[in-house]
Design an enzyme around this catalytic site. Structure first.
Site, PDB file in Angstrom:
ATOM      1  N   TYR A 142     -32.379  16.731 -41.711  1.00 35.09           N
ATOM      2  CA  TYR A 142     -32.772  15.535 -40.952  1.00 35.09           C
ATOM      3  C   TYR A 142     -34.135  15.042 -41.457  1.00 35.09           C
ATOM      4  O   TYR A 142     -34.314  13.858 -41.745  1.00 35.09           O
ATOM      5  CB  TYR A 142     -32.829  15.859 -39.455  1.00 35.09           C
ATOM      6  CG  TYR A 142     -33.107  14.661 -38.561  1.00 35.09           C
ATOM      7  CD1 TYR A 142     -32.118  13.727 -38.301  1.00 35.09           C
ATOM      8  CD2 TYR A 142     -34.361  14.475 -37.981  1.00 35.09           C
ATOM      9  CE1 TYR A 142     -32.374  12.623 -37.471  1.00 35.09           C
ATOM     10  CE2 TYR A 142     -34.619  13.378 -37.157  1.00 35.09           C
ATOM     11  CZ  TYR A 142     -33.618  12.458 -36.905  1.00 35.09           C
ATOM     12  OH  TYR A 142     -33.868  11.372 -36.091  1.00 35.09           O
ATOM     13  N   LYS A 181     -34.990  11.403 -43.321  1.00 36.43           N
ATOM     14  CA  LYS A 181     -35.909  10.394 -42.779  1.00 36.43           C
ATOM     15  C   LYS A 181     -37.079  10.146 -43.737  1.00 36.43           C
ATOM     16  O   LYS A 181     -37.586   9.023 -43.827  1.00 36.43           O
ATOM     17  CB  LYS A 181     -36.399  10.802 -41.387  1.00 36.43           C
ATOM     18  CG  LYS A 181     -35.281  10.821 -40.334  1.00 36.43           C
ATOM     19  CD  LYS A 181     -34.639   9.452 -40.157  1.00 36.43           C
ATOM     20  CE  LYS A 181     -33.609   9.423 -39.054  1.00 36.43           C
ATOM     21  NZ  LYS A 181     -33.026   8.093 -38.832  1.00 36.43           N
TER      22      LYS A 181
HETATM   23  P1  NAP Z   1     -27.607   8.441 -30.404  1.00 29.17           P
HETATM   24  O1  NAP Z   1     -27.946   8.299 -28.973  1.00 29.17           O
HETATM   25  O2  NAP Z   1     -26.928   9.670 -30.887  1.00 29.17           O
HETATM   26  O3  NAP Z   1     -26.758   7.148 -30.852  1.00 29.17           O
HETATM   27  C1  NAP Z   1     -26.335   7.070 -32.187  1.00 29.17           C
HETATM   28  C2  NAP Z   1     -25.736   5.711 -32.453  1.00 29.17           C
HETATM   29  O4  NAP Z   1     -25.397   5.641 -33.856  1.00 29.17           O
HETATM   30  C3  NAP Z   1     -24.456   5.464 -31.699  1.00 29.17           C
HETATM   31  O5  NAP Z   1     -24.369   4.072 -31.450  1.00 29.17           O
HETATM   32  C4  NAP Z   1     -23.380   5.889 -32.699  1.00 29.17           C
HETATM   33  O6  NAP Z   1     -22.119   5.252 -32.486  1.00 29.17           O
HETATM   34  C5  NAP Z   1     -24.005   5.415 -33.987  1.00 29.17           C
HETATM   35  N1  NAP Z   1     -23.538   6.115 -35.185  1.00 29.17           N
HETATM   36  C6  NAP Z   1     -23.570   7.450 -35.423  1.00 29.17           C
HETATM   37  N2  NAP Z   1     -23.064   7.693 -36.661  1.00 29.17           N
HETATM   38  C7  NAP Z   1     -22.711   6.496 -37.186  1.00 29.17           C
HETATM   39  C8  NAP Z   1     -22.121   6.093 -38.409  1.00 29.17           C
HETATM   40  N3  NAP Z   1     -21.788   6.990 -39.346  1.00 29.17           N
HETATM   41  N4  NAP Z   1     -21.886   4.773 -38.608  1.00 29.17           N
HETATM   42  C9  NAP Z   1     -22.215   3.861 -37.658  1.00 29.17           C
HETATM   43  N5  NAP Z   1     -22.773   4.181 -36.486  1.00 29.17           N
HETATM   44  C10 NAP Z   1     -23.020   5.485 -36.254  1.00 29.17           C
HETATM   45  O7  NAP Z   1     -28.925   8.340 -31.306  1.00 29.17           O
HETATM   46  P2  NAP Z   1     -30.379   7.733 -30.974  1.00 29.17           P
HETATM   47  O8  NAP Z   1     -31.207   8.819 -30.394  1.00 29.17           O
HETATM   48  O9  NAP Z   1     -30.230   6.442 -30.280  1.00 29.17           O
HETATM   49  O10 NAP Z   1     -30.924   7.502 -32.459  1.00 29.17           O
HETATM   50  C11 NAP Z   1     -30.846   6.241 -33.126  1.00 29.17           C
HETATM   51  C12 NAP Z   1     -31.684   6.310 -34.387  1.00 29.17           C
HETATM   52  O11 NAP Z   1     -33.026   6.632 -34.026  1.00 29.17           O
HETATM   53  C13 NAP Z   1     -31.239   7.384 -35.367  1.00 29.17           C
HETATM   54  O12 NAP Z   1     -31.423   6.919 -36.679  1.00 29.17           O
HETATM   55  C14 NAP Z   1     -32.193   8.531 -35.071  1.00 29.17           C
HETATM   56  O13 NAP Z   1     -32.334   9.383 -36.188  1.00 29.17           O
HETATM   57  C15 NAP Z   1     -33.456   7.784 -34.757  1.00 29.17           C
HETATM   58  N6  NAP Z   1     -34.422   8.528 -33.950  1.00 29.17           N
HETATM   59  C16 NAP Z   1     -34.097   9.013 -32.716  1.00 29.17           C
HETATM   60  C17 NAP Z   1     -35.081   9.690 -31.990  1.00 29.17           C
HETATM   61  C18 NAP Z   1     -34.833  10.237 -30.605  1.00 29.17           C
HETATM   62  O14 NAP Z   1     -35.709  10.941 -30.098  1.00 29.17           O
HETATM   63  N7  NAP Z   1     -33.717   9.948 -29.962  1.00 29.17           N
HETATM   64  C19 NAP Z   1     -36.352   9.879 -32.533  1.00 29.17           C
HETATM   65  C20 NAP Z   1     -36.632   9.386 -33.786  1.00 29.17           C
HETATM   66  C21 NAP Z   1     -35.666   8.699 -34.485  1.00 29.17           C
HETATM   67  P3  NAP Z   1     -20.980   5.883 -31.497  1.00 29.17           P
HETATM   68  O15 NAP Z   1     -21.418   5.541 -30.085  1.00 29.17           O
HETATM   69  O16 NAP Z   1     -19.724   5.172 -31.896  1.00 29.17           O
HETATM   70  O17 NAP Z   1     -20.963   7.355 -31.742  1.00 29.17           O
END
Ligand code: NAP
Length: 274
Positions: free
Chosen positions: A178, A182
């Site tokens: 991961y 990033k």
């Molecule tokens: P999440 O709640 O797991 O949601 C993931 C989203 O991405 C969902 O809409 C999912 O669609 C979609 N997705 C997953 N794999 C995909 C693919 N192969 N093609 C198209 N869509 C895909 O994640 P999140 O926490 O919102 O994270 C969103 C972004 O922010 C990510 O890049 C993550 O690395 C980054 N981020 C998150 C955090 C955190 O603390 N949460 C911190 C830093 C960065 P489905 O609903 O259809 O599964």
């Protein structure tokens, strides 16, 4: 005519928060997801509601596509083009964490390949194609003299935003793949920012900190403990709305003389302390 945005991974979590924030600013939206159609429907409804509350009439469509798959990316961009017309904004947000957190000495090749495909390859090639199309549209409008002051046509200032993570610079030895993905995305931002600057396309990296979503649900208790210790200094979870506001700042062109910039939206996590 409304401005137009494509957001990947917009069915849940941060992507949905970004979509709602853009809806409330009057953007027409293409919401990408991969498999959770019910969540995508909810996200679409939430966007329409947010727009309505803010007094905007917008159009929203959801499209299932795996950003790791070339044919899916082509189809997604084609559908966005035909539904929205030229994109003002691409937000590459879709991303995945390892299914199992393993020590860096145990990272599997399968998990490494999966994360690089979704978190790096997908965003890279989506931005490549969208960037080409945005640059062509900038050129087309310039040649036609559209968007000059006073001609009544809105200026076209396209933007690409990558949602990376504090993991771009923070070593977590139990999810090396991961962090690597990033860190790579941070370089993807720089590359497109440099290449597209003269074409009139701004490129930004937004680095969320710890945000309450489905992704962080399995480690909620561990992060709650960190927050109590003052990590991050603001001592609270980030929300998808926090990230949405940062995207709006870019989308509304509030940083017109910046590109390749990193916006840390992390409650101060990135600050060194002594
Ligand atoms: P999440 O709640 O797991 O949601 C993931 C989203 O991405 C969902 O809409 C999912 O669609 C979609 N997705 C997953 N794999 C995909 C693919 N192969 N093609 C198209 N869509 C895909 O994640 P999140 O926490 O919102 O994270 C969103 C972004 O922010 C990510 O890049 C993550 O690395 C980054 N981020 C998150 C955090 C955190 O603390 N949460 C911190 C830093 C960065 P489905 O609903 O259809 O599964």
């Amino acid at each position: 005519m409304n401005r137009a945005a494509l957001i990947t991974g917009a069915s849940r979590g941060i992507g949905r928060g970004i979509a709602r924030a853009l809806a409330s600013r009057g953007f027409d939206l293409m919401l990408n997801y991969v498999r959770n159609a019910a969540a995508a429907d909810e996200a679409s409804a939430a966007c329409l509601e947010a727009a309505r509350e803010a007094g905007h009439a917008i159009r929203v469509r959801a499209c299932s596509a795996d950003v790791a798959v070339a044919a899916d990316r082509d189809r997604l961009l084609a559908e966005a083009r035909s539904f929205l017309g030229p994109l003002d904004l691409l937000v590459s947000n879709a991303g995945v964490a390892p299914e199992v957190r393993r020590d860096v000495l145990e990272t599997t090749e399968a998990s490494f390949d999966r994360l690089m495909a979704v978190n790096v390859k997908g965003p890279f090639f989506l931005a490549q194609q969208a960037g080409r199309e945005m640059a062509a549209e900038v050129g087309r409008r310039a040649a036609a003299g559209l968007g000059e002051a006073g001609d009544g046509v809105r200026a076209y200032r396209p933007r690409i935003v990558f949602i990376s993570s504090l993991s771009a610079y923070t070593a977590s030895v139990n999810r090396a793949e991961y962090c690597i993905s990033k860190a790579a995305l941070a370089m993807v931002t720089k590359l497109f920012a440099v290449r597209l600057a003269a074409e009139g396309v701004g490129v930004f990296e937004i680095r969320p900190g710890i945000v309450a979503t489905d992704m962080t649900e399995p480690v909620r208790a561990r992060y709650d403990a960190l927050l109590r210790e003052g990590i991050p200094p603001m001592r609270r979870w980030g929300t998808p709305e926090d990230i949405g506001r940062a995207v709006v700042a870019v989308a509304e062109d509030l940083l017109p003389f910046s590109t390749g910039e990193v916006l840390n939206v992390d409650g101060g996590f990135h600050l060194r302390q002594l």
